[in-house]
Design an enzyme around this catalytic site. Structure first.
Site, mmCIF file in Angstrom:
data_model
loop_
_atom_site.group_PDB
_atom_site.id
_atom_site.type_symbol
_atom_site.label_atom_id
_atom_site.label_comp_id
_atom_site.label_asym_id
_atom_site.label_seq_id
_atom_site.Cartn_x
_atom_site.Cartn_y
_atom_site.Cartn_z
ATOM 1 C CD GLU A 357 4.544 48.906 -70.234
ATOM 2 O OE1 GLU A 357 5.692 48.508 -70.510
ATOM 3 O OE2 GLU A 357 3.552 48.159 -70.284
ATOM 4 C CD GLU A 379 5.452 41.379 -69.185
ATOM 5 O OE1 GLU A 379 4.717 42.208 -68.619
ATOM 6 O OE2 GLU A 379 6.239 41.691 -70.103
#
Length: 851
Positions: A357, A379
């Site tokens: 994150e 991602e």
């Protein structure tokens, strides 16, 4: 968001059909204020051709208006706590919210229409102003290129109970919180906006909330004041320019754990339930976060751009975590560590998720993909960078190789299906919300990371890192396509254009299998698919290592040859039978001559080549012979994961019994290696060995090793007898709970259920929830499935994984299938589609191969 999570053929087919109808897509709203002139009789304006076309069928917004900032005011009517008192009328809970937003935008092309996204809230009272003249305009008037405007809109709606957009979470009897989850297309369900990633803007948010609560958002608090005896408002500072899906806020009574002083930000806090904060459950996350943040700042040579960073452990959240800029949200179990309850290995999960994150604060938040068809630029980078960050933050864990191999195998498995997709999928194939959600899979996360790792190995890690630093600095605050990335990656070898080299790896699905004949050095490659007869238009990619000579692959003196050392290339390797035999002999005599990652990958390649019918199944099974004397985790993990597929293939045949006998013999030495630890409820210091201890117990008990089953029963019975004293080591609880419930009856199951209901520890509840699905009693599994329909028994975010656990149990496969068919409408709102889709596709293939 972080990474990631058998039935009959009918189940798989049903999924394919039903997903076509699932999840509503994007709704575009045309705002035309007709009520202002409904009672007038205005002189018609001259007819002038519009220079703005209507939105295309794909529902993307035109680019004639560009948002610059939003001023958003929102009031939540939600009660955070409802206390039942005798002779006192308690308030009824309300999910209503209301507010208004003003979007300030620049017109780049003359138009008379304003297109926004809105889906859900009722919108009213539009007011359009020419900011250059401060003139109030009719919505039917033309907006002129080069001028600046603002549009005010009021809205009201109802909070979701399905973990979407702005939602409510009930977490203890009569206690509630409000939170947002807007990725990818849920900002429009909160307020009218330009809800596409390349419409970046600055957000100014004010939240009106009840007096006893705390509001958090992306930016630091500017001012917070009491309005009256019931309400207060919290106004937040401006965010950086960012995409709408990154906007976030929460309203709760949660309290903070401060991180140690860190030069990266002025204040770093981790929020959790007050009792969790008081018990110190957020301490580990609060300690690790600044270390990881500082690593990234140094590695990227680019400061984290916000003044503060908040993290919050939410009791309900659909993804495992969400990287909202400045306010990262996590599922409670993904962030909190409970001494004496959580597995020691849970720290690996926490530091991994935080690393993922925090990497997004640069890859995704600071530099964002232009559209969701290239979400791998967010991602894939977050996954790749987390390998480095975890290794730096917790070097004693030594789990970098484990993380890499986990992603490699996840990518390999999904990318070998005909239903896979390219990393960079054609734009026209990713338009609706359901198509966008389909991009959040092992391809974007894991394959993206593996392709980046392969590229870094080719150009050299220093060159790669320098290119990434230049890329981030060049595009900070902007949106990118993958071609922008290639321009910044240079190779010292100077042989290839990076863009040309990477094109075939990213713009088509799949990967190759390389077949090496060590007798003559010939090398062949083809598209690897489990369905070996499927038609393929795969264009073979250029290999970074293609300068290697044929002579390098000719075996001399009958020695073995190993390709793709340390698995840096994204491809499988097959050999001629003689070389396979030489490699297996080496594994059985002195496995340490072969790198650890390759020991695991040889097993994985052998099984998957057999699955695709490119080698004999006997070769795959023979690749596990050396495990009898192997204690390292990666080879065992690879074998166990692949054998699960073969167990599904043979569990209804006469082969199943002999296979269990073979596995029992193979694992016996490993089980005995850890037996002294296990019998005394202790674990080794080394993390790899801790993982392998769990594998040893799982495989031994599952395949009927008597001493293992007796150990699990005894330890669970000791807990049942003492009730409150649990002497089972926290690392071993999940596997022992499961095996004890599997070997037990109603008494063991109901004890586990009672402990699940009464526990307030997230880790303990997760371990018990999975163990309850291990029973072999179908009537207990049926009862458990019914419990998933009651959110007071099984939380909505846990429904999908609970049904999945049951369906993984051979005794529960048919039950789960019938249950899903009978309760489809309820499950539609809670199913984790990606969790099930991979499983269904795999089991459809199993059904086909069983034929």
């Amino acid at each position: 968001m972080p990474p990631k999570t058998g039935l009959s053929k009918l189940f798989a087919v049903a999924f394919i059909v039903l997903t076509a109808a699932a999840i509503a897509g994007m709704v575009a709203m045309l705002i035309v204020y007709k009520t202002q002139i409904a009672e007038m009789n205005p002189t018609p304006r001259p007819t002038m051709p519009s220079t703005t076309m209507a939105p295309p069928p794909a529902m993307r917004l035109p680019r004639n208006l560009l948002p610059e900032s939003y001023n958003i005011f929102i009031q939540l009517q939600l009660y955070i706590k409802i206390i039942e008192e005798v002779n006192v009328t308690s308030p009824n809970q309300t999910l209503l919210f209301s507010g208004n937003s003003t979007v300030h935008f620049h017109c780049v092309e003359r138009t008379s229409r304003i297109y926004l996204h809105s889906n859900g809230p009722t919108v009213s009272a539009p007011r359009l102003i020419d900011k250059d003249t401060n003139e109030l305009l009719q919505l039917s008037e033309y907006l002129e290129a080069g001028r600046n405007y603002s549009l005010f809109l009021a809205f009201e709606g109802e909070m979701s109970e399905n973990l979407e957009a702005l939602y409510v979470s009930k977490y203890v009897e009569s206690r509630f919180l409000a939170a947002t989850n807007l990725e990818p297309t849920n900002a429009r369900s909160l307020f009218p906006c330009f809800d596409e990633p390349d419409f970046k803007a600055v957000f100014y948010l004010t939240v009106i909330h009840r007096l006893e609560t705390t509001a958090l958002s992306n930016a630091p608090v500017s001012v917070s004041n009491i309005i009256d005896e019931e309400w207060k408002y919290t106004r937040f500072m401006a965010t950086p320019r960012m995409s709408s899906y990154l906007l976030a806020f929460t309203v709760s009574e949660f309290t903070a754990t401060d991180s140690p002083n860190n030069f990266c930000v002025s204040l770093l806090q981790t929020y959790s339930r007050p009792e969790a904060t008081a018990a110190g459950h957020a301490v580990y996350a609060a300690k690790m976060t600044p270390k990881i943040l500082e690593f990234y700042e140094n590695h990227f040579d680019l400061r984290y751009p916000m003044k503060t960073l908040d993290q919050i452990a939410l009791t309900d959240l659909e993804p495992l975590a969400m990287e909202n800029w400045g306010l990262i949200t996590y599922q409670e179990g993904a962030l909190l560590y409970q001494e004496g309850v959580s597995s020691w290995l849970h720290k690996e999960d926490i530091v991994h998720i935080i690393s993922h994150e925090l990497a997004h604060q640069w890859f995704g938040n600071l530099v964002t993909m232009k559209w969701w068809n290239e979400v791998w630029l967010n991602e894939g980078f977050a996954s790749y960078m987390s390998y480095l960050a975890v290794d730096n933050a917790e070097p004693s864990f030594q789990i970098k190789d484990t993380m890499i191999m986990s992603d490699l195998h996840s990518a390999f498995e999904e990318d070998a299906l005909t239903s896979s997709h390219p990393l960079s999928t054609p734009l026209e194939e990713v338009q609706t919300t359901s198509q966008i959600l389909g991009m959040f899979d092992a391809i974007s996360y894991s394959k993206g990371a593996m392709v980046l790792r392969m590229l870094a190995d080719f150009v050299g890690e220093d060159n790669f890192d320098n290119g990434i630093r230049a890329y981030l600095k060049a595009f900070k605050g902007k949106n990118v396509e993958q071609s922008d990335l290639w321009d910044f990656i240079q190779s010292e070898k100077g042989v290839f254009s990076i863009g040309t080299l990477m094109e075939k790896w990213t713009t088509q699905m799949g990967y190759p299998v390389i077949t090496i004949n060590t007798t003559n050095g010939e090398i062949h490659q083809k598209h690897f698919l489990y369905n070996n007869s499927a038609e393929s238009e795969y264009v073979l990619p250029t290999f970074p290592k293609s300068t290697m000579r044929k002579e390098e692959f000719i075996s001399k003196n009958k020695d073995w040859i190993l390709a793709n050392v340390n698995c840096t290339g994204y491809y499988r390797v097959n050999y001629d039978p003689d070389n396979w035999q030489r490699l297996m002999t080496q594994l059985e005599t002195n496995p340490n001559r072969i790198p650890l990652m390759n020991r695991g990958q040889l097993v994985d390649d052998a099984f998957n080549l057999a699955r695709a019918e490119l080698v004999n199944v006997t070769l795959a099974l023979n690749s596990t012979r050396f495990l009898r004397h192997e204690t390292a985790y990666l080879p065992w993990e690879s074998a166990v994961r692949n054998l699960e597929y073969f167990v599904l293939m043979f569990d209804r045949s006469e082969v199943y019994g002999p296979m269990q006998v073979y596995l029992r013999e193979q694992v016996k030495e490993l089980y005995n290696f850890f037996r002294n630890y296990t019998d005394n409820s202790t674990v080794p210091e080394d993390h790899s060995l801790q993982h392998n201890q769990i594998i040893a117990i799982d495989v031994a008990c599952s395949n009927g090793l008597p001493e293992c089953i007796e150990m699990a029963r005894s330890k669970f019975a000791g807990w049942m007898k003492s009730n409150d004293t649990n002497d089972i080591h926290t690392n071993l609880r999940a596997v022992i709970y499961c095996q004890a419930v599997a070997a037990g009856d109603k008494k063991e199951w109901e004890f586990a259920w009672e402990k699940f209901q009464s526990s307030t520890d997230t880790s303990e509840k997760d371990q018990l929830r999975k163990a309850l699905a291990c029973t072999k009693k179908t009537w207990l599994l049926s009862r458990y499935l019914e419990y998933t329909l009651d959110p007071d028994k099984i939380r909505l975010m846990d429904v999908a994984s609970t049904v999945y656990f049951i369906a993984q149990n051979a005794a529960g496969q048919a039950l789960a299938w019938n249950f899903i068919r009978a309760n489809w409408d309820y499950l539609l709102g809670s199913l984790n589609w990606k969790l099930f889709s991979d499983w269904f596709e795999s089991n459809l293939e199993i059904c086909q191969q069983r034929k």
